[in-house]
Scaffold this motif. Structure first.
Motif, PDB file in Angstrom:
ATOM      1  N   ALA A  18       0.703  -1.264  -0.141  1.00 17.02           N
ATOM      2  CA  ALA A  18       0.053  -0.222  -0.144  1.00 17.02           C
ATOM      3  C   ALA A  18       0.899   1.194   0.035  1.00 17.02           C
ATOM      4  O   ALA A  18       1.931   1.284   0.849  1.00 17.02           O
ATOM      5  N   VAL A  19       0.544   2.182  -0.982  1.00 21.95           N
ATOM      6  CA  VAL A  19       1.345   3.358  -0.904  1.00 21.95           C
ATOM      7  C   VAL A  19       0.471   4.673  -0.493  1.00 21.95           C
ATOM      8  O   VAL A  19      -0.572   4.913  -0.872  1.00 21.95           O
ATOM      9  N   GLY A  20       1.008   5.306   0.604  1.00 17.32           N
ATOM     10  CA  GLY A  20       0.381   6.542   1.228  1.00 17.32           C
ATOM     11  C   GLY A  20      -0.703   6.315   2.250  1.00 17.32           C
ATOM     12  O   GLY A  20      -1.461   7.194   2.850  1.00 17.32           O
ATOM     13  N   PHE A  21      -0.921   4.604   2.692  1.00 15.37           N
ATOM     14  CA  PHE A  21      -2.048   4.550   3.548  1.00 15.37           C
ATOM     15  C   PHE A  21      -1.633   3.121   4.090  1.00 15.37           C
ATOM     16  O   PHE A  21      -0.935   2.398   3.533  1.00 15.37           O
ATOM     17  N   GLU A  22      -2.150   2.567   5.302  1.00 17.96           N
ATOM     18  CA  GLU A  22      -2.173   1.379   5.697  1.00 17.96           C
ATOM     19  C   GLU A  22      -3.307   0.537   5.241  1.00 17.96           C
ATOM     20  O   GLU A  22      -4.280   0.946   5.563  1.00 17.96           O
ATOM     21  N   LEU A  23      -2.991  -0.620   4.647  1.00 18.51           N
ATOM     22  CA  LEU A  23      -3.993  -1.686   4.439  1.00 18.51           C
ATOM     23  C   LEU A  23      -4.665  -2.269   5.649  1.00 18.51           C
ATOM     24  O   LEU A  23      -3.748  -2.654   6.646  1.00 18.51           O
ATOM     25  N   LYS A  45       0.240  -2.866  -6.205  1.00 12.58           N
ATOM     26  CA  LYS A  45       0.377  -1.738  -5.397  1.00 12.58           C
ATOM     27  C   LYS A  45      -0.767  -1.187  -5.365  1.00 12.58           C
ATOM     28  O   LYS A  45      -1.544  -1.009  -6.294  1.00 12.58           O
ATOM     29  N   VAL A  46      -1.270  -0.452  -4.238  1.00 16.11           N
ATOM     30  CA  VAL A  46      -2.483   0.065  -3.948  1.00 16.11           C
ATOM     31  C   VAL A  46      -2.304   1.537  -3.385  1.00 16.11           C
ATOM     32  O   VAL A  46      -1.460   1.822  -2.464  1.00 16.11           O
ATOM     33  N   LYS A  47      -2.511   2.252  -4.169  1.00 15.11           N
ATOM     34  CA  LYS A  47      -2.501   3.901  -3.902  1.00 15.11           C
ATOM     35  C   LYS A  47      -3.792   4.473  -3.434  1.00 15.11           C
ATOM     36  O   LYS A  47      -4.833   4.085  -3.904  1.00 15.11           O
ATOM     37  N   LYS A 100      -7.368  10.546  -2.787  1.00 14.00           N
ATOM     38  CA  LYS A 100      -8.955  10.708  -3.227  1.00 14.00           C
ATOM     39  C   LYS A 100      -9.711   9.596  -3.605  1.00 14.00           C
ATOM     40  O   LYS A 100     -10.579   9.308  -3.069  1.00 14.00           O
ATOM     41  N   GLU A 101      -8.930   8.719  -4.583  1.00 14.08           N
ATOM     42  CA  GLU A 101      -9.510   7.615  -5.114  1.00 14.08           C
ATOM     43  C   GLU A 101      -8.464   6.448  -4.936  1.00 14.08           C
ATOM     44  O   GLU A 101      -7.339   6.826  -4.712  1.00 14.08           O
ATOM     45  N   TYR A 102      -9.023   5.131  -4.858  1.00 16.88           N
ATOM     46  CA  TYR A 102      -8.043   4.061  -4.854  1.00 16.88           C
ATOM     47  C   TYR A 102      -7.572   3.614  -6.205  1.00 16.88           C
ATOM     48  O   TYR A 102      -8.305   3.735  -7.038  1.00 16.88           O
ATOM     49  N   SER A 103      -6.302   3.545  -6.189  1.00 21.71           N
ATOM     50  CA  SER A 103      -5.739   3.018  -7.517  1.00 21.71           C
ATOM     51  C   SER A 103      -5.082   1.597  -7.473  1.00 21.71           C
ATOM     52  O   SER A 103      -3.993   1.710  -6.692  1.00 21.71           O
ATOM     53  N   PHE A 104      -5.344   0.456  -8.242  1.00 25.28           N
ATOM     54  CA  PHE A 104      -4.430  -0.853  -8.235  1.00 25.28           C
ATOM     55  C   PHE A 104      -3.853  -0.656  -9.351  1.00 25.28           C
ATOM     56  O   PHE A 104      -3.926  -0.485 -10.526  1.00 25.28           O
ATOM     57  N   ASP A 105      -2.349  -1.137  -9.019  1.00 26.55           N
ATOM     58  CA  ASP A 105      -1.325  -0.967 -10.064  1.00 26.55           C
ATOM     59  C   ASP A 105      -0.806  -2.600 -10.011  1.00 26.55           C
ATOM     60  O   ASP A 105      -0.232  -2.875  -9.185  1.00 26.55           O
ATOM     61  N   CYS A 106      -1.003  -3.237 -11.088  1.00 29.51           N
ATOM     62  CA  CYS A 106      -0.641  -4.575 -11.036  1.00 29.51           C
ATOM     63  C   CYS A 106       0.313  -5.056 -12.142  1.00 29.51           C
ATOM     64  O   CYS A 106       0.018  -4.880 -13.172  1.00 29.51           O
ATOM     65  N   THR A 107       1.447  -5.869 -11.858  1.00 28.52           N
ATOM     66  CA  THR A 107       2.195  -6.491 -12.930  1.00 28.52           C
ATOM     67  C   THR A 107       2.160  -7.858 -12.718  1.00 28.52           C
ATOM     68  O   THR A 107       2.712  -8.204 -11.524  1.00 28.52           O
ATOM     69  N   VAL A 108       2.146  -8.490 -13.442  1.00 27.92           N
ATOM     70  CA  VAL A 108       2.444  -9.966 -13.633  1.00 27.92           C
ATOM     71  C   VAL A 108       3.367 -10.667 -14.600  1.00 27.92           C
ATOM     72  O   VAL A 108       3.126 -10.268 -15.733  1.00 27.92           O
TER      73      VAL A 108
END
Length: 96
Positions: free
Chosen positions: A7-12, A40-42, A45-53
């Motif tokens: 998590a980036v910028g907050f705690e999951l 990565k979850v940012k 203002k809104e939640y942004s999911f960034d995933c690399t496989v």
């Protein structure tokens, strides 16, 4: 498959971590095809999911999903990720 979730910028929260784990079960059919998954979850203002496989055969897929709601953003990202994995799997099966 190795999973790296951060998590980036907050705690999951525990509830959010469980939700991510539950959603990732959707792609368990591809466990033997995927080497690692980086998520990565940012939250800004809104939640942004960034995933690399990274796939076994050297290919990789990068997907994103965002929404003001955590679950909705996760669902958007998972839908795209699921489709990408299916396409990659089909490509490899065609080459055999």
């Amino acid at each position: 498959m190795t999973k790296d979730i951060s998590a980036v910028g907050f705690e999951l929260e525990e509830k959010q971590s469980e939700m991510i784990d539950k959603k990732l079960k959707r792609i368990e059919y591809a466990d033997d095809l995927i080497v690692d998954l980086t998520l990565k979850v940012k939250h800004d203002k809104e939640y942004s999911f960034d995933c690399t496989v990274h796939f076994r055969w050297g290919s990789q897929a990068h997907v994103t999903g965002s929404d003001f709601d955590f679950a909705a953003a996760l669902n958007k990202m998972m839908d795209v990720l699921d489709n990408k994995i299916k396409k990659e799997k089909d490509k490899i099966q065609e080459k055999k």
